[in-house]
Scaffold this motif. Structure first.
Motif, PDB file in Angstrom:
ATOM      1  N   PHE A  89       0.831  -1.202   0.000  1.00  0.00           N
ATOM      2  CA  PHE A  89       0.000   0.000   0.000  1.00  0.00           C
ATOM      3  C   PHE A  89       0.870   1.259   0.000  1.00  0.00           C
ATOM      4  O   PHE A  89       1.861   1.349   0.734  1.00  0.00           O
ATOM      5  CB  PHE A  89      -0.897  -0.037   1.245  1.00  0.00           C
ATOM      6  N   GLY A  90       0.468   2.243  -0.812  1.00  0.00           N
ATOM      7  CA  GLY A  90       1.262   3.458  -0.979  1.00  0.00           C
ATOM      8  C   GLY A  90       1.375   4.317   0.277  1.00  0.00           C
ATOM      9  O   GLY A  90       2.267   5.156   0.377  1.00  0.00           O
ATOM     10  N   ALA A 138     -16.082   1.219   2.370  1.00  0.00           N
ATOM     11  CA  ALA A 138     -15.943   0.995   3.809  1.00  0.00           C
ATOM     12  C   ALA A 138     -16.878   1.950   4.544  1.00  0.00           C
ATOM     13  O   ALA A 138     -17.098   3.082   4.096  1.00  0.00           O
ATOM     14  CB  ALA A 138     -14.497   1.245   4.228  1.00  0.00           C
ATOM     15  N   GLY A 148     -10.944   1.706   8.243  1.00  0.00           N
ATOM     16  CA  GLY A 148     -11.001   0.509   7.405  1.00  0.00           C
ATOM     17  C   GLY A 148      -9.637  -0.074   7.123  1.00  0.00           C
ATOM     18  O   GLY A 148      -9.516  -1.035   6.367  1.00  0.00           O
ATOM     19  N   HIS A 149      -8.590   0.478   7.723  1.00  0.00           N
ATOM     20  CA  HIS A 149      -7.237  -0.046   7.523  1.00  0.00           C
ATOM     21  C   HIS A 149      -6.834  -0.850   8.746  1.00  0.00           C
ATOM     22  O   HIS A 149      -6.963  -0.382   9.880  1.00  0.00           O
ATOM     23  CB  HIS A 149      -6.229   1.089   7.318  1.00  0.00           C
ATOM     24  N   LEU A 171     -15.292   9.220  13.070  1.00  0.00           N
ATOM     25  CA  LEU A 171     -15.068   9.128  11.629  1.00  0.00           C
ATOM     26  C   LEU A 171     -14.358   7.829  11.255  1.00  0.00           C
ATOM     27  O   LEU A 171     -14.832   7.048  10.425  1.00  0.00           O
ATOM     28  CB  LEU A 171     -14.231  10.322  11.144  1.00  0.00           C
ATOM     29  N   ARG A 203       5.072   8.006  11.849  1.00  0.00           N
ATOM     30  CA  ARG A 203       4.757   8.428  10.478  1.00  0.00           C
ATOM     31  C   ARG A 203       5.901   8.050   9.529  1.00  0.00           C
ATOM     32  O   ARG A 203       5.684   7.574   8.428  1.00  0.00           O
ATOM     33  CB  ARG A 203       4.500   9.942  10.454  1.00  0.00           C
ATOM     34  N   PRO A 260       2.017   7.431   6.937  1.00  0.00           N
ATOM     35  CA  PRO A 260       0.901   8.299   7.329  1.00  0.00           C
ATOM     36  C   PRO A 260      -0.377   7.506   7.591  1.00  0.00           C
ATOM     37  O   PRO A 260      -1.215   7.917   8.388  1.00  0.00           O
ATOM     38  CB  PRO A 260       0.728   9.237   6.126  1.00  0.00           C
ATOM     39  N   VAL A 261      -0.513   6.348   6.937  1.00  0.00           N
ATOM     40  CA  VAL A 261      -1.746   5.582   7.075  1.00  0.00           C
ATOM     41  C   VAL A 261      -1.985   5.134   8.517  1.00  0.00           C
ATOM     42  O   VAL A 261      -3.119   4.876   8.920  1.00  0.00           O
ATOM     43  CB  VAL A 261      -1.736   4.376   6.102  1.00  0.00           C
ATOM     44  N   LYS A 288      -1.492  10.117  15.933  1.00  0.00           N
ATOM     45  CA  LYS A 288      -1.342  11.535  16.270  1.00  0.00           C
ATOM     46  C   LYS A 288      -1.605  11.796  17.746  1.00  0.00           C
ATOM     47  O   LYS A 288      -1.551  12.933  18.198  1.00  0.00           O
ATOM     48  CB  LYS A 288      -2.292  12.369  15.394  1.00  0.00           C
TER      49      LYS A 288
HETATM   50  N1  COA Z   1      -0.368   7.164  -0.177  1.00  0.00           N
HETATM   51  C1  COA Z   1       0.161   8.075   0.647  1.00  0.00           C
HETATM   52  N2  COA Z   1      -0.469   8.538   1.741  1.00  0.00           N
HETATM   53  C2  COA Z   1      -1.688   8.048   2.003  1.00  0.00           C
HETATM   54  C3  COA Z   1      -2.307   7.083   1.189  1.00  0.00           C
HETATM   55  C4  COA Z   1      -1.590   6.646   0.050  1.00  0.00           C
HETATM   56  N3  COA Z   1      -2.090   5.729  -0.764  1.00  0.00           N
HETATM   57  N4  COA Z   1      -3.516   6.818   1.705  1.00  0.00           N
HETATM   58  C5  COA Z   1      -3.660   7.564   2.801  1.00  0.00           C
HETATM   59  N5  COA Z   1      -2.562   8.310   2.978  1.00  0.00           N
HETATM   60  C6  COA Z   1      -2.332   9.291   4.034  1.00  0.00           C
HETATM   61  C7  COA Z   1      -3.374  10.366   4.018  1.00  0.00           C
HETATM   62  O1  COA Z   1      -3.033  11.415   3.126  1.00  0.00           O
HETATM   63  C8  COA Z   1      -3.366  10.842   5.456  1.00  0.00           C
HETATM   64  O2  COA Z   1      -2.252  11.672   5.619  1.00  0.00           O
HETATM   65  P1  COA Z   1      -2.292  12.956   6.605  1.00  0.00           P
HETATM   66  O3  COA Z   1      -2.056  12.400   7.967  1.00  0.00           O
HETATM   67  O4  COA Z   1      -1.146  13.785   6.107  1.00  0.00           O
HETATM   68  O5  COA Z   1      -3.605  13.609   6.448  1.00  0.00           O
HETATM   69  C9  COA Z   1      -3.064   9.567   6.238  1.00  0.00           C
HETATM   70  O6  COA Z   1      -2.454   8.663   5.299  1.00  0.00           O
HETATM   71  C10 COA Z   1      -4.270   8.897   6.832  1.00  0.00           C
HETATM   72  O7  COA Z   1      -5.136   8.547   5.765  1.00  0.00           O
HETATM   73  P2  COA Z   1      -6.653   8.130   5.955  1.00  0.00           P
HETATM   74  O8  COA Z   1      -6.764   7.232   7.157  1.00  0.00           O
HETATM   75  O9  COA Z   1      -7.162   7.599   4.677  1.00  0.00           O
HETATM   76  O10 COA Z   1      -7.350   9.460   6.417  1.00  0.00           O
HETATM   77  P3  COA Z   1      -7.872  10.702   5.606  1.00  0.00           P
HETATM   78  O11 COA Z   1      -8.132  11.722   6.663  1.00  0.00           O
HETATM   79  O12 COA Z   1      -6.980  11.067   4.476  1.00  0.00           O
HETATM   80  O13 COA Z   1      -9.265  10.222   4.986  1.00  0.00           O
HETATM   81  C11 COA Z   1     -11.270   8.888   4.946  1.00  0.00           C
HETATM   82  C12 COA Z   1     -10.321   9.731   5.797  1.00  0.00           C
HETATM   83  C13 COA Z   1     -12.330   8.267   5.851  1.00  0.00           C
HETATM   84  C14 COA Z   1     -11.926   9.760   3.912  1.00  0.00           C
HETATM   85  C15 COA Z   1     -10.442   7.800   4.272  1.00  0.00           C
HETATM   86  O14 COA Z   1      -9.772   7.077   5.263  1.00  0.00           O
HETATM   87  C16 COA Z   1     -11.175   6.794   3.428  1.00  0.00           C
HETATM   88  O15 COA Z   1     -11.580   7.025   2.323  1.00  0.00           O
HETATM   89  N6  COA Z   1     -11.287   5.589   3.935  1.00  0.00           N
HETATM   90  C17 COA Z   1     -11.831   4.471   3.220  1.00  0.00           C
HETATM   91  C18 COA Z   1     -10.905   3.357   3.516  1.00  0.00           C
HETATM   92  C19 COA Z   1     -11.007   2.194   2.613  1.00  0.00           C
HETATM   93  O16 COA Z   1     -11.527   2.224   1.532  1.00  0.00           O
HETATM   94  N7  COA Z   1     -10.437   1.110   3.125  1.00  0.00           N
HETATM   95  C20 COA Z   1     -10.288  -0.103   2.425  1.00  0.00           C
HETATM   96  C21 COA Z   1     -10.877  -1.231   3.183  1.00  0.00           C
HETATM   97  S1  COA Z   1     -12.345  -1.768   2.390  1.00  0.00           S
END
Ligand code: COA
Ligand code: AMP
Length: 630
Positions: free
Chosen positions: A140-141, A333, A502-503, A532, A563, A568-569, A573
């Motif tokens: 995962f990225g 999710a 969802g992670h 959330l 981090r 970041p995922v 915090k």
């Molecule tokens: N590459 C690099 N960074 C990534 C990334 C990727 N592929 N995916 C997430 N990140 C980063 C985000 O930019 C965020 O960074 P930040 O701390 O600088 O803001 C951090 O990782 C956390 O990401 P996330 O948990 O996704 O939070 P978010 O605040 O960006 O978004 C949601 C919240 C709820 C909108 C988002 O988590 C989401 O769409 N979730 C659905 C999850 C999903 O589909 N899961 C698959 C299981 S079915």
């Protein structure tokens, strides 16, 4: 047919049931039987059949005259572009990439790590591996260099295929420095890399090691599909366990194809030519099974969505994509819906789009809270189906089989066991409990085709993690109960895995990172409830006597460390410095009790607690972060 009868047959006659389903797959040599149980409790499926995953996902649809059908739609609000690829275009590009990889020596059984954003080339890379019988491992990225390095060391890839960058709202994530960092940290070195240069950021290439994707495939001789044994690993996908060493879940090719093919009509109710969208990421199991493999195996159109539920550009993105591409079944999710609901509680954006194409919504990845389901049902006016599975199983363990029989939806339950899953709820001694009683959720062995046969390079860990706790069963790591109608209810994890947006994340892995800080003597990470993301990680830090930094600075350092090391995922915090951690007299940290205090839930004082006063100190620390409100 009633679904209950179908399920019953899958349990009483697994060979007959799965051999019938196997007919929907093209075999080079058909298997002589379905189940290979000679090495029980390790099981395999379709081991002596010969088959190719890429053929089944692409070529066979072209042979059947459907080459002009759209296989993949890349919808990318972050680059403002939409690209459509037919089955023939996908096959040609995959065959060229496979040919170029083969020319560099990649062959059956070699591992290839894929570290890419949500672009169609990620699917091409996976399928090119499948074409050659090479074993891919997608990372995962959102994981940082160290996590990538851990996977490089374990998988020992001959090649790494990566994107130059990912695009998160508001920032471009340069992947290449992370890749370079990972390769330099890892003890295993890949022979070469292939880098997809994206317009948003071109990466510097290391001469002799890194190849520009476009040049790499330019003069490639297209590769044919290499038949592999049914039990040959199609891929290894790492997932969080209790330690910093992730578990490499193996997916065997034959069972993977058969099971996924079965699910597309019977669970997701889509027919060939119809559009299916799983809004996840190729780095997770949902992305493997339901962005890449299953929809293509079944001849559907799949959507690779490079965006977020909100902010790209607004909370109407999901509805725009569904309407524009005529999505029939949509999978996401619950956290994504919570994000949309928070921005658009009354569904103002929903009303802007014609969603008449949408027939069913599927939720998985974390517990689907009834509020979210009811909101989605009210807004979308279609059934919202919760279903439950995990990386290990590769496809749903419990779901509502909408294509066979739409069962009544019970809020809070992902419905009933899917074929081949004989789900039981057990007490600590491994005895089945009565309906409605909480316990560990276990699946009677064998698991059905498509589920993990073992862990990569770690059979002893496989046995210990999943098979030894309840002999004769696979322990899912989830706790919950079943009702009189066989509906399962998933309530919590039984281990230290938490679920953030969802992670799936390991608190143990985060603790290992925190403990590496020179001023941290001891630490614990728990998951606290979040409106959330479902859960968020929260760290407790005990500092060494004579720590060089102030507590505030140690907290800042630790947040940065997680981090940088995990990525970041991890969304780490929240951390607080405390004097001591609550423990049992035998020294076990009482993480569950701390989590209950944080969430202001009633808890029983553990009888074995060493010093109850410490819990007051923990509550004070949690209050300083806005938790444990009483
Ligand atoms: N590459 C690099 N960074 C990534 C990334 C990727 N592929 N995916 C997430 N990140 C980063 C985000 O930019 C965020 O960074 P930040 O701390 O600088 O803001 C951090 O990782 C956390 O990401 P996330 O948990 O996704 O939070 P978010 O605040 O960006 O978004 C949601 C919240 C709820 C909108 C988002 O988590 C989401 O769409 N979730 C659905 C999850 C999903 O589909 N899961 C698959 C299981 S079915
Ligand atoms: P992953 O391996 O990342 O797919 O995570 C799997 C875990 O997520 C499961 O073991 C559950 O803890 C949780 N999970 C997945 N789907 C559901 C669901 N529908 N309801 C409750 N928990 C779920």
């Amino acid at each position: 047919m009633r679904y209950a009868d179908l399920h019953q047959r899958s349990i009483t006659d697994p060979n007959g049931f799965w051999m019938e389903q196997a007919q929907a797959i093209d075999w080079v040599t058909p298997p002589s039987k379905a189940l290979f149980d000679e090495h029980a409790p390790l099981y395999e499926w379709f081991s002596d059949g010969m088959v190719n995953a890429c053929w089944n996902a692409l070529d066979r649809h072209i042979e059947a005259g459907n080459g002009d059908r759209i296989a993949v739609i890349h919808d990318s609000p972050v680059t403002n572009s939409i690209t459509k690829l037919t089955y023939t275009e996908m096959r040609d590009r995959v065959a060229a990439l496979a040919g170029a990889l083969a020319a560099k020596g990649v062959t059956k059984g070699d591992r290839v790590i894929i570290y890419m954003p949500m672009v169609p080339e990620a699917l091409m890379a996976m399928l090119a591996c499948g074409r050659l019988g090479a074993i891919h491992s997608v990372v995962f990225g959102g994981f940082a260099a160290h996590e990538l390095a851990v996977r490089i060391n374990d998988a020992q890839p001959k090649c790494i295929i990566a994107g130059s960058c990912g695009i998160e709202p508001g920032r471009v994530v340069a992947y290449k420095p992370l890749l370079d960092g990972a390769i330099s940290e890892a003890t295993h070195k890949p022979d070469f890399t292939v880098i997809l240069q994206r317009d948003a950021l071109h990466a510097d290439l290391v001469a002799g090691r890194d190849h520009d994707w476009a040049e790499f495939v330019r003069d490639a001789k297209p590769a044919d599909c290499v038949p592999v044994e049914g039990n040959h690993p199609a891929y290894v996908l790492y997932t969080s366990g209790t330690t910093g060493q992730p578990k490499g879940v193996i997916r065997a090719t034959g069972g993977h194809l058969v099971a996924l093919q079965w699910t597309m009509k019977n669970i997701y109710d889509v027919d060939p030519g119809e559009v299916f969208w799983a809004a996840s990421d190729v780095g997770w199991v949902v992305g493997h099974s339901y962005i890449c493999y299953a929809p293509l195996i079944a001849g559907n159109t799949t959507i690779v969505f490079e965006g977020k539920p909100v902010g790209t550009p607004d909370a109407g993105t999901f509805w725009r994509v569904i309407s524009e591409h005529k999505v029939k079944s949509f999978f996401t999710a619950p956290t994504a819906f919570r994000a949309v609901k928070r921005e658009d509680p009354t569904g103002a954006f929903v009303g802007k789009y014609d969603l008449s194409c949408l027939k069913t919504v599927y939720l998985a990845g974390e517990r689907a809270d009834p509020d979210t389901i009811v909101w989605a049902q009210d807004q979308l006016k279609v059934p919202v189906v919760d279903h439950w599975w995990q990386t290990e199983t590769g496809w749903p363990m419990a779901a509502n089989p909408m294509g066979v029989e739409a069962l009544p939806i019970k809020l809070g339950s992902p419905a009933v066991a899917m074929p081949g899953y004989d789900i039981h709820v057990l007490d600590e001694g491994g005895h089945p409990v009565s309906a409605g009683t909480l316990g560990a959720i276990a699946v009677k062995l064998p698991l059905p085709p498509g589920t993990l046969p073992t862990l990569w390079n770690a059979e002893a860990r496989f046995r210990k993690s999943y098979l030894e706790q309840f002999p004769g069963y696979y322990a899912t790591g989830d706790a919950g109960y079943m009702d009189e109608d066989g509906y399962v209810y998933i309530m919590a994890r039984t281990d230290d895995v938490i679920n953030v947006a969802g992670h799936r994340l390991s608190t143990g892995a985060m603790e290992e990172v925190l403990a590496s800080h020179p001023d941290v003597a001891e630490c614990a990470v728990i998951g606290v409830a979040d409106d959330l993301k479902g859960q968020l990680p929260l760290g407790f830090l005990c500092l060494n006597k004579g720590a060089t930094q102030t507590p505030e600075n140690v907290v800042k350092d630790c947040i940065k460390l997680v981090r940088d090391q995990i990525g970041p995922v991890a969304a780490f915090k929240l951390a607080v410095v405390v004097d001591r951690l609550p423990k049992t007299r035998s020294g076990k940290i009482l993480r569950a009790t701390m989590a209950q205090i944080a969430d202001s839930k009633p808890f029983k004082m553990p009888a074995t607690i060493d010093d109850p006063i410490i819990l007051d100190e923990i509550a004070t620390g949690l209050k300083s972060l806005g938790y444990a409100k009483g």
